[in-house]
Design an enzyme around this catalytic site. Structure first.
Site, mmCIF file in Angstrom:
data_model
loop_
_atom_site.group_PDB
_atom_site.id
_atom_site.type_symbol
_atom_site.label_atom_id
_atom_site.label_comp_id
_atom_site.label_asym_id
_atom_site.label_seq_id
_atom_site.Cartn_x
_atom_site.Cartn_y
_atom_site.Cartn_z
ATOM 1 N N PHE B 114 0.923 -1.593 0.196
ATOM 2 C CA PHE B 114 0.088 0.222 0.002
ATOM 3 C C PHE B 114 0.912 1.288 0.321
ATOM 4 C CE2 PHE B 114 -2.642 3.892 1.645
ATOM 5 C CZ PHE B 114 -3.872 3.129 0.508
ATOM 6 N N LYS B 207 -11.551 -0.718 8.482
ATOM 7 C CA LYS B 207 -11.673 -1.738 7.680
ATOM 8 C C LYS B 207 -12.611 -2.806 8.127
ATOM 9 C CE LYS B 207 -7.848 -0.603 4.840
ATOM 10 N NZ LYS B 207 -8.141 0.790 4.073
#
Lengths: 375, 375
Positions: B114, B207
């Protein structure tokens, strides 16, 4: 004693318990009434119904949009303030950016600064190989060896207000940069960051701005300094194209380069709601009432046995009155039992903060009477 | 196709719109129903009535208390996790602490990581004078020149799950440290940080933990590494005695030294409420259902025209299914019009995240049917 109060109606915008005299808005502001409802909307409708789509419907740009609202209160034209992270993290960004590439030898910091400022300044000094020199900010002596000076606009302990124009000019005269910590002055008086050519500034939003406990802080990077603002917390949201997900970090062209991670939306939008109150008031009125409230309280407590007022008597003060007394902690605890809430700073300081948006002259009188009753 | 679902009742704990098939919980989890009410209590009662006293009535220690709740989900005994700041800021702390005083030459990072991980790792490499070496994490080759390896447990793009035990052992075999980014694996499967001797770990809570948009992140520092954990964001709340307001920074003895600024209480306690759901479920059940949901969806979309499944077919995957298609962005936009919400990662990846707490097998079927209808 009677006082005209052009802000009297503003108190109704806050959710307050009239039984309590709350004089700690310099540490945690009271909640504006609209915050609870706004946050419900954020949770139930924005998060609950729009879900991930919220990010493209206002969340992503909230740090800059809310930043501009804070900017209005500190004399910053739009596009120069982001709301993000904590004051400590923003101090780190500001100081690291300020010393980057310098050939100068030292960072100067207020010797009596709020601790986090000194801790972070020391850390930046160590990382960058500079010396840290604590000074009395009333006798500021930057030299051509000074890279940056970190100053507290209002001293958290005494309430002393520095002359921002004079100090900024003194720092600039030797070619150094100045970083202002506005934690105890934002929402207290008109501030003119743009006009004074301030290099960088940080501040918190949970004191006189009433953003809620630990609400996100802000960082000011003026337009003409943005291209050279490089700081090591190179999180993805400061990238020029964050959703390109590229492997190289290219900072945003503007103030967004001061962002780091994903913005904390619930707290950010609670702050956004809290800032609505400021649309209805003039900072000059806030300042006038703050000076009147603190003068009134000072007049009532000056001369009480064992009490020394350490806040300046002239206008070089913020909106708190700090008293020294050997039993400061015990006194403040007993005041709290009498529903007068201030705070204590070690070893011997009692702080009474006056928030002109909701504190009244009667608050000052009730607090002074309670204190007198204890002494 | 029928599936037994031991978690079917858990969906009722979430505030969901049954018209929408929400498959983006890997980016932003849906709101547990209790969050709205809890946050109202925090604003109206804790902040509104207790005001500054809230700090001594639970707020101050929330980063550690909520941290322990997250710790339970990642195999960390109490006293080793703080909830604070963003993932990016925590990565900076972790990597700076990991390389401090090293005589080794490089930081190794997942080449497909990421973006924020790679950006922060590069920044830390520059600050500390180390090289940054991106590698394929499937072919990890640390050497005795490696100071630290930063790995993503689950790849945000493909959904590939690394073998934490194997990779940790490989890094430790050369005497290097490993920092795990758990953003896409916390709440997905049982994680055993303590048992595997992981050096440091970070992760986000918005998340699969459903903490809300941009909710604060976490940082794991195991007990035996705490005394040597030094990071440059030396904010006052990481101090051993923060309210002593001393001029020298002395870090807390324990994990609190990983704290920086004043914790963001509204968001922190929203997350605290969201974590209640996890008290009612077993992570093994969550994992089993996640594998079943993703297998079911995979079976339905594999072979659709133009679609390539890039998520591993074996159990080395998280709870998302990523598909490659040249018109990925347009397809995802059109799915959204049909009330199927996933997301798109450039250039050509469609991501469908399955949150076992609230997603159903019917969700998988409705999404696959909508996709088939578009192709």
């Amino acid at each position: 004693m009677s006082h005209t109060d052009p802000l009297a109606h503003v108190r109704d915008l806050f959710d307050l318990d009239d039984e309590v005299v709350y004089l700690d808005g310099n540490s945690l502001g009271a909640p504006p009434r609209n915050v609870a409802e706004r946050v419900q909307d954020v949770i139930a409708n924005q998060w609950g119904r729009r879900l991930i789509r919220g990010w493209s419907e206002g969340w992503w740009t909230a740090p800059e949009r809310v930043g501009d609202r804070v900017g209005r209160l500190v004399g910053a034209a739009p596009g120069q303030v982001v709301v993000a992270d904590s004051t400590s993290v923003n101090l780190f960004k500001a100081l690291m950016a300020a010393v980057r590439g310098t050939d100068r030898a030292e960072i100067v910091v207020d010797a009596g600064t709020f601790p986090t400022d000194g801790y972070v300044a020391r850390s930046v000094a160590e990382l960058s190989g500079l010396a840290l020199r604590p000074v009395d900010p009333e006798h500021l002596d930057p030299t051509d060896a000074t890279a940056v000076v970190l100053l507290n606009h209002v001293d958290y302990r005494t309430g002393r207000l520095l002359d921002m124009a004079e100090a900024t000019e003194r720092v600039h005269a030797v070619g150094a940069k100045v970083v202002w910590d506005l934690c105890h002055s934002v929402g207290v008086l008109p501030i003119e960051l743009d006009r004074l050519g301030v290099d960088l500034a940080v501040g918190c939003t949970y004191k006189f701005l009433n953003g809620g406990p630990g609400s996100p802080a802000f960082l000011y990077v003026p337009k003409d300094a943005q291209a050279d603002f490089h700081q090591p917390l190179t999180g993805w949201t400061g990238h020029r194209e964050p959703f390109a997900m590229s492997t190289d970090y290219t900072p945003d062209d503007g103030v967004s380069r001061a962002r780091v991670g994903t913005p904390d939306i619930i707290s950010m939008l609670a702050l956004d709601a809290a800032l609505d109150v400021w649309d209805q008031v003039d900072l000059a009125d806030v300042r006038a009432k703050g000076l009147a409230l603190t003068a009134h309280f000072r007049g009532l407590v000056e001369g009480l046995p064992g009490i020394e007022v350490i806040t300046p008597a002239d206008e070089r003060r913020g909106h708190q009155v700090s008293l020294r007394h050997p039993d400061a902690k015990a006194l403040m605890d007993r005041l709290a039992e009498r529903r007068v809430i201030g705070d204590h700073r070690p070893p011997d300081v009692l702080r009474f903060g006056f928030a002109p948006l909701y504190n009244t002259f009667e608050d000052a009188e009730r607090a002074a009477a309670a204190l007198e009753g204890l002494l």
